[in-house]
Design a protein around this motif. Structure first.
Motif, short mmCIF file in Angstrom:
data_model
loop_
_atom_site.label_atom_id
_atom_site.label_comp_id
_atom_site.label_asym_id
_atom_site.label_seq_id
_atom_site.Cartn_x
_atom_site.Cartn_y
_atom_site.Cartn_z
N THR A 187 -12.39 -9.98 3.65
CA THR A 187 -10.98 -9.63 3.82
C THR A 187 -10.50 -10.05 5.21
N ILE B 112 -7.65 -9.22 7.81
CA ILE B 112 -6.68 -8.15 8.10
C ILE B 112 -5.79 -8.65 9.23
N ILE C 115 -4.93 -8.66 3.98
CA ILE C 115 -4.16 -7.44 4.24
C ILE C 115 -3.26 -7.72 5.44
N VAL D 77 0.61 -3.47 4.39
CA VAL D 77 0.48 -2.09 4.85
C VAL D 77 1.60 -1.81 5.85
N LEU E 170 0.84 -1.19 0.00
CA LEU E 170 0.00 0.00 0.00
C LEU E 170 0.88 1.25 0.00
N VAL F 131 -7.47 1.05 4.03
CA VAL F 131 -7.85 -0.33 4.30
C VAL F 131 -9.35 -0.51 4.14
N VAL G 152 -2.30 -7.44 0.24
CA VAL G 152 -1.74 -6.10 0.30
C VAL G 152 -1.00 -5.97 1.63
N LEU H 1 -10.20 -0.92 0.56
CA LEU H 1 -9.87 -2.25 0.08
C LEU H 1 -10.92 -3.27 0.52
#
Length: 799
Positions: A249, A251, A322, A353, A219, A239, A351, A242
């Protein structure tokens, strides 16, 4: 070649499947003594492991236990049971599948011993208890196969050592038993194979097609990440966007406390009221079950979680992962990425972060490693002897045993193939008497020789206590948290040490909610709805250190000459670092010295992980004191150690000399809390400290008090006691991580680049923001921190 039976072929066809090559290979090798299957997430590993069992039982459904499945998670066992029911019911197979974990009722456990199912799904701890009963030979009489799922996760801890000792015991009871290991992330397949098989048999390794490359990005937010910290609050809105663009998702966040903080920030920004939940190990089981059921039903858009959802559970329609914060470990990142698009030949989407500026570098290095299929991992140490002690006591619970026979059985376990007879005898002596300094106390006189020359329990009634304390996971002492009123519904648990700091009216976060502390009743924290800004419950969790391989790749990235993949703010940061000082070089150590106000600062870029660099800080500051350099304090991160004092360091090489370094550390450790904490864990696993007793449980404070007294007693009267030997080895390798210090100094070999900078350097500036940092939350504190960061970066030439 073993052909898939027609009814199985028909069932595959109804689902649009064809048997994968690795599933066929495992089926063809169904009679091999040991097999390790390495296949990507979603590649049908679990079905591959069970196909030989399902086919064998379909053709000849004998009563009794046929296959044992062992997983690291209770939830994973329950998920496998649900998934196995699909082919069993579709093919109308006469197969009974049950799980046996800590959540299984006592009535069901008793029935399973008398009438085992065809397939039993369990965990290492539950298997150890099952083997401790005198009727274990009868329970496992017909056992044909053992399937160990996510074996890489078990191999990284004492739970794996415990499991291999259990499998060795099972092999003695069932000589023809076959072993199958399943994993998606293995950096050294032969080493994992040696871990799985009984010595000295070979292990056949099957590698599946790895499938398509994962789709991973970093990201790059319009808001640059902060210079320090791990919260990643700057990226909350990114976030959320996304999450909006995906079905479900996951996380992932590395610690429970940060998961609580990030979930609260996410929820506050969730203007669309997307269904988002929180999942970590300190939440009440009821809360976790609710989240898991919602995931299976597809009713959640996002879940903020820790390692509790790392492993191979098929959580519905997850199509994005994520990773918040640097993954610290490439293998862990690959495992987590595999949670998305849990289908074979479908690329996983993830992704990363970064939580701060330096983590941008770590994230980029990890991404490149994943693309190159490079995994990290530390070589396995020899099997720890405290686990052997526990295994001996459990073996005694099952009935009298011959010491020589048990020694040879233990040696069959992969981690203990090199265990010497004197070391085994020392474990046996400890179990029998407690050791030299403790043999006068009846409570530690647990084993005796009977007239037949066999070892047995001195008091058969002690078997219940031994079983109640089985396990190699020594939890941080926690207290349950419940609503006051509301039927006393559970919220989760917090650490006892944190609870001791609370006074009535204090608020803290748990389960994403702000709660108000009302008091402690019967060892339960009672709370009501809180309204003011919370404190944050301090969860121990797992504090990950950046792996050696990932650290090496970060240094290589710094020196690659190609920073095109990095965001502009990070490139600018590194360019100014080159102007003011230099970048750390491979095979060398950069040391920077500069003055700031009246303090002399020295920064050592060791790239050895936080634990190791904290230990180095203790050793170097001690040497500085002896040299009259008047150190005041230090702070360590995964990549650097910053020390400040009253006098400048002119010769950093002398402070880093490996000579007498280990002796100095062991002397410091002897009376340190780190060693006492390690001893408490070792003594609990070995059975010296009993925390669970019928009808009651020791508090953490009581257990700590008991272990500290025992530690001081043994250190004074029996300094070479078995448990002190184990404790020293573990403290040096884990909490202190001295091995990485030695690896760092060996790698550097005195090659030090000492730069006397004109002022604070860009690379060391974020370290100053860590100094004395106290996690107090509120708008005023956040603003003050931002002002301090801006002033410091201007001083470093970055603003």
């Amino acid at each position: 070649m073993n052909t898939l039976p027609q009814n199985f072929q028909d069932w595959f066809a109804t689902r649009g499947w064809q048997i994968h090559p690795h599933q066929q290979q495992l089926l063809d090798r169904a009679d091999a003594p040991a097999t390790l299957l390495i296949a990507p997430t979603g590649g049908g590993k679990t079905l591959a492991g069970f196909l030989p069992t399902l086919i064998a039982l379909a053709e000849d459904p004998k009563d009794g236990l046929h296959t044992l499945y062992v997983s690291p998670l209770k939830a994973l066992a329950a998920d496998i049971r649900r998934n196995l029911q699909t082919p069993i019911e579709a093919l109308d197979l006469p197969i009974r599948v049950e799980d046996r974990t800590g959540d299984t009722s006592q009535t069901k456990r008793k029935r399973q011993r008398a009438d085992p199912p065809h397939i039993l799904l369990t965990t290492p701890e539950s298997l150890a208890i099952l083997l401790s009963y005198p009727d274990a030979p009868k329970i496992f009489a017909g056992l044909q196969r053992v399937v160990v799922d996510e074996i890489h996760a078990l191999a990284e801890s004492k739970r794996g050592d415990q499991l291999m000792l259990c499998l060795s015991r099972l092999q003695s009871l069932c000589p023809d038993m076959r072993r199958v290991g399943l994993s998606a992330t293995v950096e050294d397949p032969p080493a994992l194979g040696r871990f799985l098989v009984p010595n000295p048999l070979p292990c056949e390794i099957i590698k599946a097609d790895p499938g398509p490359e994962p789709d991973i990005t970093i990201l790059h937010s319009e808001t640059p990440p902060p210079w320090a910290g791990a919260g990643a609050a700057y990226a909350v809105n990114d976030v959320l966007k996304l999450v909006e663009g995906a079905n479900t998702t996951l996380i992932f966040i590395n610690t429970r406390a940060q998961a609580e903080i990030f979930f609260r920030a996410l929820w506050a920004a969730n203007d669309q009221s997307l269904p988002i939940a929180l999942h970590h190990g300190s939440l009440a089981r009821e809360a976790r079950d609710k989240v898991e059921a919602a995931m299976v039903a597809g009713s959640l858009r996002g879940v903020v979680c820790t390692g509790t959802l790392d492993l191979g559970i098929d959580w519905g329609d997850v199509d994005l992962v994520i990773q918040v914060g640097a993954p610290k470990n490439i293998k862990r990142l690959v495992q987590r990425i595999g949670r998305s698009n849990h289908r074979y030949n479908a690329p996983s989407r993830a992704v990363i972060v970064p939580a701060n500026r330096f983590e941008v570098l770590e994230a980029q290095a990890a991404l490149e490693a994943v693309r190159e299929n490079t995994l990290d991992g530390e070589p396995r140490a020899k099997g720890p002897r405290d686990v052997v002690c526990q295994h001996i006591l459990l073996r005694a619970c099952a009935g009298p045993f011959d010491a020589t026979a048990l020694y040879h059985e233990v040696r069959q376990a992969g981690p203990y193939g090199e265990l010497s007879r004197p070391d085994f005898d020392a474990c046996l002596e400890f179990c029998a008497t407690g050791g030299y300094a403790l043999r006068a106390y009846d409570r530690w006189q647990r084993l005796m020789l009977n007239p037949d020359g066999l070892w047995q329990l001195r008091d058969a009634r002690s078997a219940q206590s031994i079983r109640m304390n089985v396990g190699t996971i020594v939890d941080t002492e926690t207290l349950n948290v419940r609503w006051r009123g509301r039927g006393g519904a559970p919220l989760g648990e917090i650490e006892e040490g944190f609870a001791a700091t609370l006074t009535e009216g204090d608020t803290f976060l748990i389960g994403g909610q702000v709660v108000r502390y009302e008091g402690l009743r019967e060892m339960t924290v009672q709370v009501t709805k809180g309204r003011k800004e919370p404190r944050i419950a301090t969860f121990a969790g797992t504090k990950f250190a950046t792996s050696t391989l990932l650290s090496t790749r970060v240094i290589a990235l710094l020196n690659s000459g190609d920073w095109s993949a990095l965001p502009e703010h990070t490139r600018r940061w590194l360019e100014i670092q080159q102007q003011v000082s230099m970048l750390p070089k491979p095979g060398r150590m950069l040391v920077e010295s500069y003055w700031r106000d009246t303090r002399a600062y020295t920064c050592f870029y060791g790239f050895a992980g936080r634990n190791a660099l904290q230990t180095l800080g203790l050793l170097v500051t001690k040497r500085m004191e002896l040299a009259g350099l008047h150190p005041i304090g230090f702070v360590a991160t995964d990549y650097a150690l910053l020390i400040w004092g009253l006098d400048a360091v002119e010769d950093p090489a002398a402070l880093l000399s490996p000579e007498d370094l280990r002796d100095g550390l062991e002397g410091w450790l002897a009376n340190n809390a780190v060693m006492k904490r390690s001893f408490r864990n070792v003594a609990t696993i070995a059975g010296l400290i009993v925390k669970n007793l019928p009808g009651k449980r020791k508090t953490g404070r009581q257990a700590t008090f008991s272990s500290d007294i025992l530690y001081d007693t043994l250190l004074k009267y029996d300094p070479d006691h078995l448990l002190l030997q184990i404790t020293r080895a573990e403290a040096m390798g884990g909490l202190v991580d001295f091995g990485r210090i030695e690896e760092m100094l060996t790698r550097v070999q005195g090659r030090i680049d000492h730069v006397k900078a004109p002022h604070v350097t860009p690379l060391s500036a974020p370290m100053l923001l860590e100094v004395g940092k106290v996690p107090i939350y509120g708008a005023a504190i956040d603003r003050a921190a931002a002002i301090e960061a801006a002033e410091l970066m201007r001083e470093a030439g970055l603003e």
